[in-house]
Design a protein around this motif. Sequence first.
Motif, PDB file in Angstrom:
ATOM      1  N   LEU A 166       0.848  -1.200   0.000  1.00  0.00           N
ATOM      2  CA  LEU A 166       0.000   0.000   0.000  1.00  0.00           C
ATOM      3  C   LEU A 166       0.878   1.242   0.000  1.00  0.00           C
ATOM      4  N   ILE A 167       0.628   2.121  -0.937  1.00  0.00           N
ATOM      5  CA  ILE A 167       1.518   3.280  -1.106  1.00  0.00           C
ATOM      6  C   ILE A 167       1.234   4.380  -0.077  1.00  0.00           C
ATOM      7  N   ARG A 168       2.267   5.074   0.320  1.00  0.00           N
ATOM      8  CA  ARG A 168       2.182   6.297   1.105  1.00  0.00           C
ATOM      9  C   ARG A 168       3.144   7.310   0.496  1.00  0.00           C
ATOM     10  N   TRP A 169       2.849   8.575   0.768  1.00  0.00           N
ATOM     11  CA  TRP A 169       3.713   9.649   0.275  1.00  0.00           C
ATOM     12  C   TRP A 169       4.408  10.273   1.476  1.00  0.00           C
ATOM     13  N   ASN A 170       5.701  10.074   1.529  1.00  0.00           N
ATOM     14  CA  ASN A 170       6.471  10.639   2.619  1.00  0.00           C
ATOM     15  C   ASN A 170       6.855  12.073   2.259  1.00  0.00           C
ATOM     16  N   HIS A 171       5.956  13.005   2.573  1.00  0.00           N
ATOM     17  CA  HIS A 171       6.114  14.398   2.176  1.00  0.00           C
ATOM     18  C   HIS A 171       7.102  15.113   3.097  1.00  0.00           C
ATOM     19  N   PRO A 172       8.051  15.878   2.509  1.00  0.00           N
ATOM     20  CA  PRO A 172       9.093  16.500   3.332  1.00  0.00           C
ATOM     21  C   PRO A 172       8.535  17.442   4.410  1.00  0.00           C
ATOM     22  N   GLU A 173       7.398  18.116   4.130  1.00  0.00           N
ATOM     23  CA  GLU A 173       6.835  19.005   5.145  1.00  0.00           C
ATOM     24  C   GLU A 173       5.616  18.407   5.849  1.00  0.00           C
ATOM     25  N   LYS A 174       4.769  17.756   5.059  1.00  0.00           N
ATOM     26  CA  LYS A 174       3.500  17.290   5.635  1.00  0.00           C
ATOM     27  C   LYS A 174       3.576  15.909   6.277  1.00  0.00           C
ATOM     28  N   GLY A 175       4.698  15.234   6.138  1.00  0.00           N
ATOM     29  CA  GLY A 175       4.802  13.891   6.720  1.00  0.00           C
ATOM     30  C   GLY A 175       4.150  12.830   5.852  1.00  0.00           C
ATOM     31  N   LEU A 176       3.756  11.735   6.487  1.00  0.00           N
ATOM     32  CA  LEU A 176       3.215  10.606   5.738  1.00  0.00           C
ATOM     33  C   LEU A 176       1.787  10.884   5.271  1.00  0.00           C
ATOM     34  N   ILE A 177       1.574  10.886   3.958  1.00  0.00           N
ATOM     35  CA  ILE A 177       0.240  11.147   3.409  1.00  0.00           C
ATOM     36  C   ILE A 177      -0.363   9.833   2.910  1.00  0.00           C
ATOM     37  N   LEU A 178      -1.627   9.587   3.303  1.00  0.00           N
ATOM     38  CA  LEU A 178      -2.310   8.347   2.910  1.00  0.00           C
ATOM     39  C   LEU A 178      -2.820   8.441   1.471  1.00  0.00           C
ATOM     40  N   PRO A 179      -2.949   7.301   0.812  1.00  0.00           N
ATOM     41  CA  PRO A 179      -3.285   7.288  -0.620  1.00  0.00           C
ATOM     42  C   PRO A 179      -4.627   7.939  -0.975  1.00  0.00           C
ATOM     43  N   ASP A 180      -5.592   7.898  -0.068  1.00  0.00           N
ATOM     44  CA  ASP A 180      -6.886   8.512  -0.384  1.00  0.00           C
ATOM     45  C   ASP A 180      -6.737  10.001  -0.696  1.00  0.00           C
ATOM     46  N   LYS A 181      -5.648  10.621  -0.186  1.00  0.00           N
ATOM     47  CA  LYS A 181      -5.418  12.051  -0.391  1.00  0.00           C
ATOM     48  C   LYS A 181      -4.775  12.349  -1.754  1.00  0.00           C
ATOM     49  N   PHE A 182      -4.138  11.374  -2.378  1.00  0.00           N
ATOM     50  CA  PHE A 182      -3.458  11.701  -3.639  1.00  0.00           C
ATOM     51  C   PHE A 182      -3.723  10.742  -4.796  1.00  0.00           C
ATOM     52  N   ILE A 183      -4.149   9.512  -4.503  1.00  0.00           N
ATOM     53  CA  ILE A 183      -4.406   8.568  -5.603  1.00  0.00           C
ATOM     54  C   ILE A 183      -5.544   9.056  -6.524  1.00  0.00           C
ATOM     55  N   PRO A 184      -6.658   9.561  -5.952  1.00  0.00           N
ATOM     56  CA  PRO A 184      -7.724  10.050  -6.846  1.00  0.00           C
ATOM     57  C   PRO A 184      -7.243  11.152  -7.793  1.00  0.00           C
ATOM     58  N   ILE A 185      -6.363  12.040  -7.312  1.00  0.00           N
ATOM     59  CA  ILE A 185      -5.845  13.098  -8.181  1.00  0.00           C
ATOM     60  C   ILE A 185      -4.893  12.511  -9.223  1.00  0.00           C
ATOM     61  N   ALA A 186      -4.066  11.560  -8.774  1.00  0.00           N
ATOM     62  CA  ALA A 186      -3.151  10.896  -9.712  1.00  0.00           C
ATOM     63  C   ALA A 186      -3.932  10.170 -10.811  1.00  0.00           C
ATOM     64  N   GLU A 187      -5.123   9.689 -10.466  1.00  0.00           N
ATOM     65  CA  GLU A 187      -5.982   9.040 -11.475  1.00  0.00           C
ATOM     66  C   GLU A 187      -6.458  10.078 -12.481  1.00  0.00           C
ATOM     67  N   GLN A 188      -6.815  11.272 -11.970  1.00  0.00           N
ATOM     68  CA  GLN A 188      -7.306  12.337 -12.856  1.00  0.00           C
ATOM     69  C   GLN A 188      -6.224  12.855 -13.781  1.00  0.00           C
ATOM     70  N   THR A 189      -5.009  12.988 -13.262  1.00  0.00           N
ATOM     71  CA  THR A 189      -3.947  13.577 -14.084  1.00  0.00           C
ATOM     72  C   THR A 189      -3.247  12.523 -14.943  1.00  0.00           C
TER      73      THR A 189
END
Length: 279
Positions: free
Chosen positions: A60-83
Amino acid sequence: AKDSGRNTYRFYTDKMNIDAMERLRMRNGLAEALLKQQFVLYYQPQFDLHSAELVGIEALIRWNHPEKGLILPDKFIPIAEQTGQIVPIGEWVISEACRQAKAWQQQGYAPVRVAVNLSSLHFKRGDVIKMITGLAQEHDLDPQYIELELTEAIMLQDVDHILDIVKTFKTLHFTLSIDDFGTGYSSLAFLKRFRVDKLKIDGSFIRNLEVDTHDLAIIRSIIQLAKGFNMRTIAEGLETQEQLEILRREGCQEGQGYFFSYPLPVKQVVKYLHVAPGP
Ligand code: C2E
Ligand code: CA
Ligand code: CA
Ligand code: CA
């Protein structure tokens, strides 16, 4: 009237600009994340409900953001699908999962199957078979240790095209499952032609299983359906002993959820792996 029309117009463009800005920022962020290797995989073990043996691990993917910390996929996968960025991101996920599965084998652990989530865009764009077999070969990982989780959304695409791809994956000995089963579009007629190995019963049917007789009816029919088609079933989002007992009694074979383990970083998930028997 002309003025209010203009105001309405301005209102909408401002709103659209904010959305567009936000999306643009996210798109840039995701591109940078890929480039700077800010994505990381967590691993959630899956168990046989009767023998308690480890049967697989979902990446399961996570985004280790330099400022925001660990971001869960629900926050970015839907946008990645759109783009469309889900295509290169998914490619990274498969590559990383293959690399890790192979590394475990090289460290002396018994081979374990790793499940990855595919987006329906992978089936629309490019050569998904070539991409995945290429990555498996690159990491020298036998396809039997790779499980591809498909969502019912892919069934909205050209049926014959999808069937061809699924058949090819089967011939190559990949494991195929349908994720979030019961929430999407799969028709029974489709399942009949679509020979996958496993149905993943969506967590929404498990959550209130102890008290909701309708959920019980649903999981019961999914399990019976799977049996008739010679497919396995895995319950996701399994959180309680009581859910475990109901699922066991109903004949569900496998489970995954907080009851057993949260998704874990590599370092912590190794405790579930078995040491390979000596030569
Ligand atoms: P999913 O494929 O249905 O994954 C299961 C989700 O349920 C995971 O959320 C997992 O952390 C969570 N979960 C596991 N056990 C339990 C439990 O007992 N209770 C509850 N309430 N939740 C549980 P996560 O990791 O936040 O992922 C969310 C979704 O993001 C995934 O749902 C999947 O659709 C998507 N996703 C994750 N990684 C990838 C990826 O690499 N590629 C793509 N395309 N999608 C991904
Ligand atoms: Ca999944
Ligand atoms: Ca799922
Ligand atoms: Ca789900």
